[in-house]
Enzyme design. Structure first.
Site, short mmCIF file in Angstrom:
data_model
loop_
_atom_site.label_atom_id
_atom_site.label_comp_id
_atom_site.label_asym_id
_atom_site.label_seq_id
_atom_site.Cartn_x
_atom_site.Cartn_y
_atom_site.Cartn_z
N GLU A 128 10.59 8.76 -15.89
CA GLU A 128 11.04 10.12 -15.56
C GLU A 128 11.68 10.17 -14.17
O GLU A 128 12.70 10.82 -13.97
CB GLU A 128 9.85 11.10 -15.63
CG GLU A 128 9.34 11.35 -17.05
CD GLU A 128 8.58 10.16 -17.67
OE1 GLU A 128 8.13 9.26 -16.91
OE2 GLU A 128 8.46 10.12 -18.90
N GLY A 158 0.82 -1.21 0.00
CA GLY A 158 0.00 0.00 0.00
C GLY A 158 0.86 1.26 0.00
O GLY A 158 1.26 1.74 1.06
N GLU A 204 14.57 -3.46 -5.26
CA GLU A 204 13.74 -4.28 -6.14
C GLU A 204 13.67 -3.71 -7.55
O GLU A 204 12.76 -3.97 -8.29
CB GLU A 204 12.33 -4.41 -5.54
CG GLU A 204 12.31 -5.12 -4.20
CD GLU A 204 12.95 -6.51 -4.25
OE1 GLU A 204 13.14 -7.06 -5.35
OE2 GLU A 204 13.29 -7.02 -3.17
N SER A 232 0.75 3.91 -3.21
CA SER A 232 0.06 4.99 -3.92
C SER A 232 -1.29 5.32 -3.27
O SER A 232 -1.96 4.46 -2.72
CB SER A 232 -0.21 4.57 -5.37
OG SER A 232 1.00 4.40 -6.04
#
Lengths: 378, 242
Positions: free
Chosen positions: A365, A130, A247, A132
């Site tokens: 980006e 959890g 990761e 975003s």
């Protein structure tokens, strides 16, 4: 300047045997549908996960005390790259095995470890992350979901979004604001939230292919015992971002379209066409290079180093590669995308999902910004 | 890195930096003193007795400093007879390593330049679009370096035909993209005789075509992969290093 120092990867002696084990298991129980073999780490098959658990191929590096197998990091790497190259349906346990297990083992108290880790090693307990929120995507520090202390309990309120696998997961490790009025990276903590806790609800988000992989997750006065706080109160930002950078560089960052590359080779075996030969050569060259780069980072991680910049480069290059494959194949070969030929249907599927490759796990980006900072810009 | 290799790098780096692109034939004696031209000749043959990772170290530094003498070609020729396939393959490895070095040098030059050059009241390096271009450049340089290292290891193991094709092709593509970005971020100054960027990008341009250009190696590699078949690709790839 040398931004990426490579060293020889000392592949484990057990590698050939591990590869043979995985290949046999995938041949017998893996996914038959070539389209579902593409981008396979989002494809959940709990039965396959359980079989991997039985074969001792989950939680490979974890302590035996918690159901793990105490194998080396590189042995795990061998198993992961084999599963991904073969398009195995590893989605159900993916996050548990890659992130949640190691995180719980590193920072969790005994109660948390005993409750969750052995089931993950068996391939029966799945996890989601959890991070975003509706107003917090790449700008992760703007988390607003809150945890309020009430005696021996925490009360959670708020919402997460784009949560992969929330609907098949047993628990979530969530980044939550645990200090009222705190800002940005301060005052955040990680909590281990059982998905069946009262007040937790999951609402599907259907993606543009019609698949249900991610979700919205709502927390309404979810009461959690104090023992569900993971690691240190207020250190959630550091804990969560340390995990992210580790990761970035796994084989899943360049292998999502490997199935299509192999279909391209199969096509070329039957059709003599110089443009296809060139494309096969170019994509093979990239695959070989990316594998070296990814494995080189894995070897450094296994030695306890922190090659954060190299890992970010692997993800950026790898994502560009797996994203380019369907575009290049479509450009090189005449095909009917709506038809049922294998090459066309895998291409059609990957063309749809490839935009996500440079979004998930850190956008292109953001990654390029991290690399630029590593170069001494900004 | 082994002690021999570190020593080799510590000797070659300052010497190549000093000699640079302006090196002349009278400088050969300095290279001979260190035994560098005989790097890949066995000790029994009165050479340095280096392995291919040692060679990578020297080739890469020669590329990094745009060394003006054909030391690399002399090392290649001392090991393999000119005109043979083995010579062509070793030459391709050497060019990949030189490309890797020259890309790293051009990247360093570009980063230093954009941090210094001010436009619109701030250094160019503060502009996100410039940062992102240089990040792309860094990834290409990294890929070339890793590819060259992958070949060196494969050569030390034995047959490296697959790795040489894959690495020279990857390095060629990196050479093109890296040189493009280096010139773009440098603006007009990079287009002058006076500024040293062309010492690197001019070599990159040649090295991309020498010992096999993109089309040569992509065809060679594509043919070999297709001949082995789709089902052999991954098992072959992993078996080469296991």
């Amino acid at each position: 300047m040398q931004t990426f120092v490579t060293e020889a990867v000392d592949w484990p002696e057990s590698a050939p045997e591990l590869r043979a084990t995985v290949r046999a298991l995938v041949a017998e129980h893996g996914e038959r549908d070539p389209v579902r073999r593409a981008n396979c780490w989002t494809k959940a098959d709990p039965d396959f996960s359980r079989r991997l658990g039985e074969a001792g191929l989950l939680g490979m590096t974890w302590p035996k005390e918690y159901g793990g197998h105490e194998r080396s990091q590189l042995e795990r790497y061998v198993v992961i790259e084999e599963l991904l190259a073969a398009g195995a349906p590893v989605g159900a346990h993916w996050i548990a095995d890659r992130q949640s297990g190691p995180l719980l083992l590193r920072l969790g108290n005994d109660e948390l470890k005993e409750r969750w880790v052995p089931g993950m090693a068996r391939g029966e307990v799945f996890a989601c992350i959890g991070l975003s929120e509706p107003n917090s995507g790449s700008d992760l520090a703007s988390v607003r979901t809150s945890a309020r202390r009430d005696g021996d309990e925490w009360i959670i309120n708020g919402q997460k979004v784009w949560t992969t696998g929330a609907h098949w997961s047993h628990f979530m490790i969530a980044l939550i604001r645990s200090e009222a009025g705190s800002e940005r990276q301060q005052g955040l903590s990680q909590f281990v939230i059982p998905m069946d806790a009262p007040g937790v609800s999951v609402k599907p988000i259907i993606d543009l292919t019609g698949a249900h992989e991610f979700n919205e997750v709502f927390f309404e006065d979810v009461r959690l015992p104090a023992s569900t706080l993971l690691g240190e109160e207020g250190q959630g930002w550091r804990q969560a971002t340390a995990e992210l950078s580790l990761e970035r560089s796994g084989p899943e960052r360049y292998l999502s379209s490997m199935v299509l590359f192999l279909e391209l080779v199969r096509h070329a075996e039957k059709h003599a066409d110089p443009a296809t030969w060139d494309l096969v050569g170019r994509l093979a060259s990239d695959a070989w290079t990316l594998r070296l780069m990814s494995a080189s980072v894995a070897a450094k991680l296994a030695r306890g180093e922190d090659p954060a910049l190299e890992a970010t480069m692997v993800k950026d290059l790898g994502n560009a590669y797996e994203q380019a494959i369907p575009e290049l194949v479509q450009g090189a070969i005449e095909m009917d995308l709506s038809g049922d030929e294998v090459l066309a249907s895998v291409t059609a599927y990957l063309l749809q999902v490839a935009p996500s490759f440079s979004l998930r796990g850190g956008t292109r980006e953001i990654l390029k910004g991290i690399i630029a900072r590593g170069l001494g810009l900004r | 890195m082994s002690d021999t290799r570190r020593m080799l790098a510590e000797m070659a780096d300052p010497l190549f930096a000093e000699l640079g692109p302006a090196a002349t034939d009278s400088d050969w004696s300095r290279l001979d003193e260190l035994g560098l031209p005989l790097l890949l000749v066995s000790e029994a043959g009165d050479g340095f007795g280096g392995d291919h990772v040692d060679a990578l170290t020297v080739f890469r530094l020669a590329g990094y400093h745009a060394l003006g003498l054909p030391l690399v070609d002399r090392i290649v020729a001392s090991r393999e007879e000119e005109g043979t396939e083995a010579h062509f393959h070793l030459g391709a490895f050497a060019r990949a390593a030189q490309i890797a070095g020259a890309l790293d040098a051009a990247l360093a030059m570009s980063v230093a330049y954009v941090n210094e050059r001010q436009q619109f009241g701030r250094p160019l390096g503060k502009f996100q679009v410039v940062q992102q271009e240089l990040a792309t450049f860094a990834c290409e340089a990294a890929a070339a370096n890793c590819a060259a290292m992958g070949v060196a290891e494969a050569l030390d193991r034995g047959d490296a035909a697959f790795e040489i094709a894959a690495a020279k092709l990857r390095a060629n593509r990196a050479a093109s993209e890296g040189a493009r970005i280096a010139h773009q971020v440098h603006g007009a100054i990079g287009f002058t005789q006076e500024y040293p960027l062309h010492d690197l990008t001019g070599r990159l341009r040649h090295w991309r075509s020498e010992f096999g250009g993109d089309a040569y190696w992509s065809k060679a590699l594509g043919d070999s992969v297709i001949a082995r078949g789709a089902d052999a690709f991954w098992p072959d790839l992993t078996a080469r290093a296991d």
